[in-house]
Design a protein around this motif. Structure first.
Motif, PDB file in Angstrom:
ATOM      1  N   VAL A 175      53.142  52.232  37.685  1.00 16.96           N
ATOM      2  CA  VAL A 175      53.676  51.720  38.946  1.00 16.96           C
ATOM      3  C   VAL A 175      54.913  50.892  38.630  1.00 16.96           C
ATOM      4  O   VAL A 175      55.167  50.543  37.470  1.00 16.96           O
ATOM      5  CB  VAL A 175      52.626  50.862  39.686  1.00 16.96           C
ATOM      6  CG1 VAL A 175      51.408  51.695  40.048  1.00 16.96           C
ATOM      7  CG2 VAL A 175      52.217  49.652  38.862  1.00 16.96           C
ATOM      8  N   LEU A 218      49.961  41.375  39.859  1.00 14.35           N
ATOM      9  CA  LEU A 218      50.156  40.696  41.137  1.00 14.35           C
ATOM     10  C   LEU A 218      49.108  39.627  41.382  1.00 14.35           C
ATOM     11  O   LEU A 218      49.361  38.648  42.057  1.00 14.35           O
ATOM     12  CB  LEU A 218      50.098  41.720  42.274  1.00 14.35           C
ATOM     13  CG  LEU A 218      51.316  42.627  42.425  1.00 14.35           C
ATOM     14  CD1 LEU A 218      51.034  43.695  43.455  1.00 14.35           C
ATOM     15  CD2 LEU A 218      52.531  41.812  42.830  1.00 14.35           C
ATOM     16  N   ASP A 252      48.867  44.352  48.173  1.00 11.27           N
ATOM     17  CA  ASP A 252      50.143  45.064  48.114  1.00 11.27           C
ATOM     18  C   ASP A 252      49.865  46.557  48.189  1.00 11.27           C
ATOM     19  O   ASP A 252      48.711  46.997  48.142  1.00 11.27           O
ATOM     20  CB  ASP A 252      50.882  44.731  46.815  1.00 11.27           C
ATOM     21  CG  ASP A 252      52.395  44.926  46.941  1.00 11.27           C
ATOM     22  OD1 ASP A 252      52.836  45.529  47.942  1.00 11.27           O
ATOM     23  OD2 ASP A 252      53.120  44.474  46.044  1.00 11.27           O
ATOM     24  N   GLU A 253      50.928  47.326  48.313  1.00  4.39           N
ATOM     25  CA  GLU A 253      50.861  48.775  48.188  1.00  4.39           C
ATOM     26  C   GLU A 253      51.829  49.206  47.099  1.00  4.39           C
ATOM     27  O   GLU A 253      52.955  48.707  47.032  1.00  4.39           O
ATOM     28  CB  GLU A 253      51.202  49.468  49.506  1.00  4.39           C
ATOM     29  CG  GLU A 253      50.138  49.300  50.568  1.00  4.39           C
ATOM     30  CD  GLU A 253      50.449  50.072  51.840  1.00  4.39           C
ATOM     31  OE1 GLU A 253      51.393  50.906  51.809  1.00  4.39           O
ATOM     32  OE2 GLU A 253      49.760  49.848  52.852  1.00  4.39           O
ATOM     33  N   VAL A 254      51.377  50.111  46.242  1.00  5.48           N
ATOM     34  CA  VAL A 254      52.207  50.588  45.141  1.00  5.48           C
ATOM     35  C   VAL A 254      52.198  52.110  45.148  1.00  5.48           C
ATOM     36  O   VAL A 254      51.267  52.741  45.650  1.00  5.48           O
ATOM     37  CB  VAL A 254      51.707  50.062  43.781  1.00  5.48           C
ATOM     38  CG1 VAL A 254      51.775  48.553  43.732  1.00  5.48           C
ATOM     39  CG2 VAL A 254      50.282  50.534  43.501  1.00  5.48           C
ATOM     40  N   GLN A 302      52.836  48.263  31.703  1.00  5.47           N
ATOM     41  CA  GLN A 302      53.249  48.291  33.102  1.00  5.47           C
ATOM     42  C   GLN A 302      52.523  49.391  33.881  1.00  5.47           C
ATOM     43  O   GLN A 302      53.132  50.247  34.515  1.00  5.47           O
ATOM     44  CB  GLN A 302      54.770  48.478  33.210  1.00  5.47           C
ATOM     45  CG  GLN A 302      55.557  47.351  32.579  1.00  5.47           C
ATOM     46  CD  GLN A 302      57.050  47.520  32.744  1.00  5.47           C
ATOM     47  OE1 GLN A 302      57.526  48.528  33.249  1.00  5.47           O
ATOM     48  NE2 GLN A 302      57.807  46.528  32.318  1.00  5.47           N
ATOM     49  N   ARG A 314      50.442  56.639  47.548  1.00  6.95           N
ATOM     50  CA  ARG A 314      50.513  55.195  47.729  1.00  6.95           C
ATOM     51  C   ARG A 314      49.100  54.630  47.633  1.00  6.95           C
ATOM     52  O   ARG A 314      48.172  55.119  48.276  1.00  6.95           O
ATOM     53  CB  ARG A 314      51.150  54.835  49.068  1.00  6.95           C
ATOM     54  CG  ARG A 314      52.617  55.242  49.146  1.00  6.95           C
ATOM     55  CD  ARG A 314      53.356  54.489  50.226  1.00  6.95           C
ATOM     56  NE  ARG A 314      53.425  53.054  49.958  1.00  6.95           N
ATOM     57  CZ  ARG A 314      54.298  52.484  49.121  1.00  6.95           C
ATOM     58  NH1 ARG A 314      55.164  53.229  48.443  1.00  6.95           N
ATOM     59  NH2 ARG A 314      54.298  51.178  48.955  1.00  6.95           N
ATOM     60  N   ASP A 364      57.490  45.435  38.825  1.00  7.01           N
ATOM     61  CA  ASP A 364      57.335  44.181  39.560  1.00  7.01           C
ATOM     62  C   ASP A 364      55.981  44.061  40.237  1.00  7.01           C
ATOM     63  O   ASP A 364      55.647  43.025  40.799  1.00  7.01           O
ATOM     64  CB  ASP A 364      58.449  44.021  40.596  1.00  7.01           C
ATOM     65  CG  ASP A 364      58.501  45.186  41.579  1.00  7.01           C
ATOM     66  OD1 ASP A 364      57.917  46.241  41.274  1.00  7.01           O
ATOM     67  OD2 ASP A 364      59.135  45.026  42.635  1.00  7.01           O
ATOM     68  N   HIS A 365      55.166  45.127  40.174  1.00  8.38           N
ATOM     69  CA  HIS A 365      53.847  45.066  40.788  1.00  8.38           C
ATOM     70  C   HIS A 365      52.744  44.743  39.788  1.00  8.38           C
ATOM     71  O   HIS A 365      51.610  44.499  40.190  1.00  8.38           O
ATOM     72  CB  HIS A 365      53.516  46.393  41.474  1.00  8.38           C
ATOM     73  CG  HIS A 365      54.324  46.643  42.705  1.00  8.38           C
ATOM     74  ND1 HIS A 365      54.188  45.900  43.848  1.00  8.38           N
ATOM     75  CD2 HIS A 365      55.298  47.547  42.966  1.00  8.38           C
ATOM     76  CE1 HIS A 365      55.021  46.338  44.765  1.00  8.38           C
ATOM     77  NE2 HIS A 365      55.713  47.334  44.253  1.00  8.38           N
TER      78      HIS A 365
END
Length: 578
Positions: free
Chosen positions: A372, A379, A353-355, A317, A340, A375-376
């Motif tokens: 991160v 992607l 997206d932004e993580v 992850q 970010r 859920d990211h």
């Protein structure tokens, strides 16, 4: 902060007025290189200068002083002057000139807070380039003989990385001339100061061409790494093996009265082999005023963030960030916990997206593992790049002169203002506003203004469509300079500029929303004054063009374009994208 006078003088002045107790120079951390046996004209000032730096220690507010004169540094590699983790350091000269050799790094500042570098001139005893005249060309165009000017002694053992044709009158690249890299297969000294170059492919040199050969690369003349609130003032840099001023991972700084230019009074056609000033992955405000950037082998000013290639590690992850084709990535480009990261598509530059970085672990090879939220992960199955939104510089370039150089005058991205400056004889666009995945430079252009500049005779090699270019580029299969039609730039204003004899259009804009082109004056342009493709919510107003030219726009963008109050401008629909 006092950038134009040393802190020592300020404190001594206060003491003379009774504002503080008088102190000796040693008490104030003042060290002159003369106190360590360094004298103008000596064979090697290096050992004495290093001893003077050692005397400074880590004392806050220390001053290293060079009296007037010429100081030679004999070392051909390594670092001449290293300053680590110092507070309010000043390195100053009263018109002192420092001469270097080879690929030595003259000044390296790391982790310094509020350092000041003032009043010094940097040059090379033997410039890291050669120039001369073509006196013979092989019948197949794959060899060329060049008589090298006497100022540039050669022996046939030189490494030649790039060749370009120049105009001695303008001291800039020749219009529609030659600019090639990695083409020299070998060099032989066939007569005194005469080189026969064997070329890997045919290059159309002509007898009488003036040619500049760039030699080895190397470190920056002045390199600032992870410094904060630095000041560079009243400096001159007349030669550099690569970048003149390199700034990496810093937070805020001021550059004023700096001149990167050919040595005055000489016949030199170049100054630095690469950018005049290159700032990467920095944050805070960078203000550049009253400076001159001339004769560089690359951009005058390049202020950029760094796109890092993303390798998702779904099992743990996390995202593995790498330097991509420019691996290893420099250590100062590492994200920090809490930063970010904006993830973008590798094929379109469109944001995915932004993580937020929850943890950052350094890996070998200039890579980082960034934890991160789960859920990211994963992607997108397509190639991705990440750019750190903290490392986003707010740039002001004002009252600067760019009299001529290879590549662009200014390359900028978001939160930039380029104003009241003059540009002339750039080989490519005078100003480039564009993220580019081939060079891994970004981010997308947002809230950027170009106003009140004089731009003349730019784009000498006609490799770009306009004097000011706004766009976005991807690199499918490693191919450079491929434009994307995805609208990723926004809030760009180009206003009140004067364009004279642009070699192509005055302005070309693409992949941009909320674009304003207003009150510009264009003289002696090509048949196209403005070229607009894949733009949304664009407005052209109050622009004047003489003689008459057209605004070229694709059919879909035409419905997004408002034109009012313009003079000498027609409209042409470009249906190539239909």
């Amino acid at each position: 902060m006092l950038p134009l006078i040393s802190r020592r003088r300020a404190l001594l002045g206060m003491a003379s007025l009774g504002l503080t107790a008088a102190a000796s120079p040693d008490d104030l951390g003042f060290v002159s290189v003369a106190d360590f046996g360094v004298r103008p004209g000596m064979d090697d000032a290096g050992p004495g200068v290093r001893a003077a730096i050692a005397r400074l220690g880590k004392r806050p507010g220390a001053v290293l002083h060079f009296p007037p004169g010429m100081y030679r540094f004999a070392a051909r590699e390594g670092v001449a002057m290293l300053f680590d983790d110092m507070d309010h350091l000043t390195v100053e000269g009263e018109g002192a000139t420092l001469l270097f050799n080879g690929t030595v790094a003259p000044v390296l500042m790391r982790g310094c807070r509020a350092p000041v570098l003032h009043g010094l001139t940097f040059d090379w005893e033997r410039p890291p380039f050669s120039q001369g005249e073509v006196i013979a060309v092989g019948l197949d165009g794959r060899s060329v003989t060049i008589r090298i000017d006497p100022e540039f002694p050669v022996d046939g053992g030189e490494t030649i990385r790039e060749l370009g044709t120049y105009d001695r009158r303008t001291r800039a690249m020749a219009k529609h001339g030659i600019d090639v890299g990695n083409v020299v297969a070998g060099a032989i000294l066939v007569a005194p100061q005469t080189l026969l170059l064997t070329l890997k492919w045919r290059v159309p040199f002509t007898i009488g061409d003036t040619v500049v050969a760039r030699h080895q690369g190397g470190p920056s003349v002045i390199h600032l790494e992870r410094c904060r609130d630095f000041v560079l003032s009243n400096l001159a840099i007349h030669a550099a093996p690569a970048i003149a001023i390199g700034i990496g991972g810093c937070d805020g700084g001021t550059v004023s009265g700096v001149r990167v230019e050919q040595q005055p009074g000489s016949a030199r056609l170049m100054s630095s082999n690469a950018d005049g000033l290159h700032c990467a992955s920095c944050s805070g405000d960078l203000t550049i005023t009253d400076c001159t950037f001339s004769g560089m082998g690359d951009d005058g000013i390049n202020v950029t963030g760094l796109y890092l290639a993303v390798e998702p590690d779904k099992a743990q992850q996390r995202l593995i960030l790498t330097g991509g084709q420019y691996a290893p990535a420099p250590p100062w480009a590492a994200p920090r916990i809490g930063d970010r990261l904006r993830l973008v598509s590798g094929s379109t530059l469109k944001p995915i997206d932004e993580v937020q970085a929850q943890s950052v672990e350094p890996l070998d090879g200039g890579r980082w593992a960034v934890q991160v939220p789960a859920d990211h992960i994963g992607l997108s199955s397509e190639p991705m790049f990440a750019i750190d939104l903290r490392a986003r510089t707010r740039l002001l370039v004002s009252r600067c002169a760019f009299p001529g150089n290879r590549a662009r005058g200014v390359l900028a991205h978001s939160d930039a203002i380029v104003e009241r400056s003059s540009f002339e004889h750039q080989s490519d666009s005078a100003i480039l506003l564009a993220p580019d995945l081939y060079w891994q430079e970004g981010p997308a252009i947002e809230q950027t203004v170009v106003r009140g500049n004089l731009i003349q005779a730019a784009n000498l090699l006609a490799r770009t469509p306009a004097a000011i270019l706004v766009g976005a580029f991807v690199a499918p299969a490693g191919r450079p300079g491929v434009p994307t039609s995805t609208i990723i730039n926004r809030n760009v204003a180009i206003e009140g500029n004067h364009f004279l004899q642009p070699n192509g259009a005055a302005i070309s804009a693409a992949a941009t929303r909320d674009l304003r082109i207003e009150e510009n004056r264009i003289e002696q342009a090509s048949s196209i004054a403005f070229s607009l493709h894949h733009v949304r919510a664009a407005r052209l107003s109050g622009n004047r063009c003489d003689p008459r030219a057209v605004v070229q726009v694709d059919a879909k963008s035409r419905g997004e374009l408002i034109m009012d109050g313009n003079a000498g401008l027609g409209l042409e629909i470009d249906r190539r994208d239909d």
